[in-house]
Design an enzyme around this catalytic site. Structure first.
Site, PDB file in Angstrom:
ATOM      1  N   ASP A  52     -32.862  12.833  27.170  1.00 44.09           N
ATOM      2  CA  ASP A  52     -31.639  13.555  27.541  1.00 44.09           C
ATOM      3  C   ASP A  52     -31.240  14.531  26.428  1.00 44.09           C
ATOM      4  O   ASP A  52     -30.303  15.316  26.584  1.00 44.09           O
ATOM      5  CB  ASP A  52     -30.500  12.593  27.894  1.00 44.09           C
ATOM      6  CG  ASP A  52     -30.079  11.698  26.746  1.00 44.09           C
ATOM      7  OD1 ASP A  52     -30.737  11.720  25.678  1.00 44.09           O
ATOM      8  OD2 ASP A  52     -29.083  10.956  26.908  1.00 44.09           O
ATOM      9  N   SER A  53     -32.012  14.545  25.327  1.00 44.29           N
ATOM     10  CA  SER A  53     -31.854  15.580  24.302  1.00 44.29           C
ATOM     11  C   SER A  53     -32.163  16.953  24.891  1.00 44.29           C
ATOM     12  O   SER A  53     -31.859  17.972  24.271  1.00 44.29           O
ATOM     13  CB  SER A  53     -32.776  15.302  23.110  1.00 44.29           C
ATOM     14  OG  SER A  53     -34.103  15.078  23.544  1.00 44.29           O
ATOM     15  N   ASP A  91     -35.514   9.391  30.537  1.00 44.05           N
ATOM     16  CA  ASP A  91     -34.222   8.953  29.997  1.00 44.05           C
ATOM     17  C   ASP A  91     -33.172   8.932  31.103  1.00 44.05           C
ATOM     18  O   ASP A  91     -32.977   9.935  31.802  1.00 44.05           O
ATOM     19  CB  ASP A  91     -33.775   9.968  28.927  1.00 44.05           C
ATOM     20  CG  ASP A  91     -33.336   9.307  27.640  1.00 44.05           C
ATOM     21  OD1 ASP A  91     -33.226   8.065  27.603  1.00 44.05           O
ATOM     22  OD2 ASP A  91     -33.104  10.047  26.672  1.00 44.05           O
ATOM     23  N   LYS A 120     -35.624   4.782  30.010  1.00 41.79           N
ATOM     24  CA  LYS A 120     -34.941   4.403  28.774  1.00 41.79           C
ATOM     25  C   LYS A 120     -33.432   4.482  28.994  1.00 41.79           C
ATOM     26  O   LYS A 120     -32.956   5.385  29.677  1.00 41.79           O
ATOM     27  CB  LYS A 120     -35.346   5.313  27.610  1.00 41.79           C
ATOM     28  CG  LYS A 120     -34.640   4.955  26.292  1.00 41.79           C
ATOM     29  CD  LYS A 120     -35.227   5.717  25.118  1.00 41.79           C
ATOM     30  CE  LYS A 120     -34.677   7.099  24.948  1.00 41.79           C
ATOM     31  NZ  LYS A 120     -33.205   7.207  24.774  1.00 41.79           N
ATOM     32  N   GLU A 122     -29.494   3.580  26.833  1.00 42.09           N
ATOM     33  CA  GLU A 122     -28.856   3.303  25.545  1.00 42.09           C
ATOM     34  C   GLU A 122     -27.890   2.127  25.658  1.00 42.09           C
ATOM     35  O   GLU A 122     -27.200   1.981  26.669  1.00 42.09           O
ATOM     36  CB  GLU A 122     -28.088   4.550  25.069  1.00 42.09           C
ATOM     37  CG  GLU A 122     -28.983   5.748  24.828  1.00 42.09           C
ATOM     38  CD  GLU A 122     -28.227   6.979  24.331  1.00 42.09           C
ATOM     39  OE1 GLU A 122     -27.023   6.875  24.002  1.00 42.09           O
ATOM     40  OE2 GLU A 122     -28.863   8.052  24.271  1.00 42.09           O
ATOM     41  N   GLU A 193     -32.266   4.032  16.445  1.00 43.95           N
ATOM     42  CA  GLU A 193     -31.940   5.370  15.914  1.00 43.95           C
ATOM     43  C   GLU A 193     -30.829   5.292  14.862  1.00 43.95           C
ATOM     44  O   GLU A 193     -29.838   4.580  15.026  1.00 43.95           O
ATOM     45  CB  GLU A 193     -31.481   6.278  17.070  1.00 43.95           C
ATOM     46  CG  GLU A 193     -31.096   7.675  16.581  1.00 43.95           C
ATOM     47  CD  GLU A 193     -30.909   8.695  17.701  1.00 43.95           C
ATOM     48  OE1 GLU A 193     -31.134   8.358  18.879  1.00 43.95           O
ATOM     49  OE2 GLU A 193     -30.531   9.837  17.365  1.00 43.95           O
TER      50      GLU A 193
HETATM   51  O1  KIV Z   1     -33.216  12.018  24.179  1.00 49.27           O
HETATM   52  C1  KIV Z   1     -33.888  11.831  23.179  1.00 49.27           C
HETATM   53  O2  KIV Z   1     -34.575  12.728  22.668  1.00 49.27           O
HETATM   54  C2  KIV Z   1     -33.857  10.507  22.568  1.00 49.27           C
HETATM   55  C3  KIV Z   1     -34.595  10.330  21.276  1.00 49.27           C
HETATM   56  C4  KIV Z   1     -33.772  10.868  20.169  1.00 49.27           C
HETATM   57  C5  KIV Z   1     -34.953   8.909  21.054  1.00 49.27           C
HETATM   58  O3  KIV Z   1     -33.263   9.630  23.084  1.00 49.27           O
END
Ligand code: KIV
Length: 275
Positions: A52-53, A91, A120, A122, A193
């Protein structure tokens, strides 16, 4: 469409679990489109995270919070189209798994249908029911604890965690509890992280699933970087990230030269002209 070279075996969830025992480090990097997926896959990464970055490095947002499920499905599809050897992790964006375990399953299914091979999310203790529900639907889950960017407002920014004792969110004891909860809920791996390296080492030693660090020192079972940081594509750099190339500077130089050649009539030359 270009496809990635096929000399390596497809990296799978069982292979990820095996890495804990063999202690062969796991290399994960983000990608959000077909072009860069082919590049990172050719370079031999084990896992591609459609993170999600994408919100901050691609969409120009200040945080990861605005990206939608539809957008994550879109980017996951672009990555999956190239059929990389690396495992694809999608994500789950903010708001798609916190409301209920049922919604977490529904939204995980959407990412799997888009081509993700694992999802993934959080969070620790509070996300254990969601992780359990998703894994019961036979969808592998990667956890993510420590500095969790979707907790931006609670943390008061992207702040290093685990520097205080205690069970409040971000406290050392709480991070151990979070790691155990994610492991017990059935996650196949755990991103850690933005915590001190010594704490990441202790967590890595204590959990049975592989840990993948970012800003968490060298003792995790693997590492992850955001692609734009690794390639030096951003204007900003972060102390925990390493730029292995300076593609922003290289790109500006290249396009500056293009602009100059257009303006002076040097481009296109005769060899690039049809006759
Ligand atoms: O979204 C992302 O890039 C991440 C990484 C920083 C682990 O969650």
């Amino acid at each position: 469409m270009t496809t990635a070279p096929s000399s390596r075996a497809k990296f799978t969830v069982p292979m990820l679990a095996a890495r804990k025992a063999t202690q062969e480090k796991i290399a994960m990097i983000t990608a959000y489109d077909a072009t860069f997926t082919c590049i990172v896959d050719a370079a031999g990464v084990d896992i591609i995270l459609v993170g999600d970055s994408v919100a901050t490095v691609f969409q120009g947002e200040r945080t990861t919070l605005p990206v939608t499920l539809w957008e994550m499905e879109y980017h996951t599809r672009l990555v999956a189209k190239t059929r990389p050897r690396a495992m694809i992790v999608g994500d789950l964006p903010f708001g798609t798994y916190q409301v209920s375990p049922e919604l977490a399953v529904t939204h995980s299914v959407a990412l799997i249908k888009a081509g993700a091979e694992c999802v993934k999310l959080e969070g620790g203790i509070h996300m254990a029911p969601a992780i359990q529900a998703i894994t019961r639907a036979d969808i592998p889950v990667m956890g993510h604890i420590g500095l969790t960017p979707q907790s931006y407002h609670r943390m008061g920014g992207n702040k290093v965690q685990g520097r205080t004792d205690g069970i409040d969110p971000g406290g050392r004891d709480r991070l151990f509890e979070d790691a155990y909860a994610v492991e017990q809920a059935g996650a196949c791996a755990l991103v850690i992280e933005g915590i001190p390296g010594s704490l990441a080492r202790e967590i890595t030693d204590k959990v049975s699933i592989p840990t993948i660090g970012i800003g968490a020192g060298v003792h995790c079972d693997g590492q992850v970087l955001v692609l734009h940081d690794a390639l030096g594509l951003n204007e900003r750099s972060f102390s925990f990230a390493k730029a292995y190339a300076q593609l922003r500077t290289t790109s500006i130089d290249a396009i500056t030269q293009y602009v100059a050649e257009v303006r002076t009539g040097v481009w296109p030359d005769d060899s690039h002209t049809f006759h």
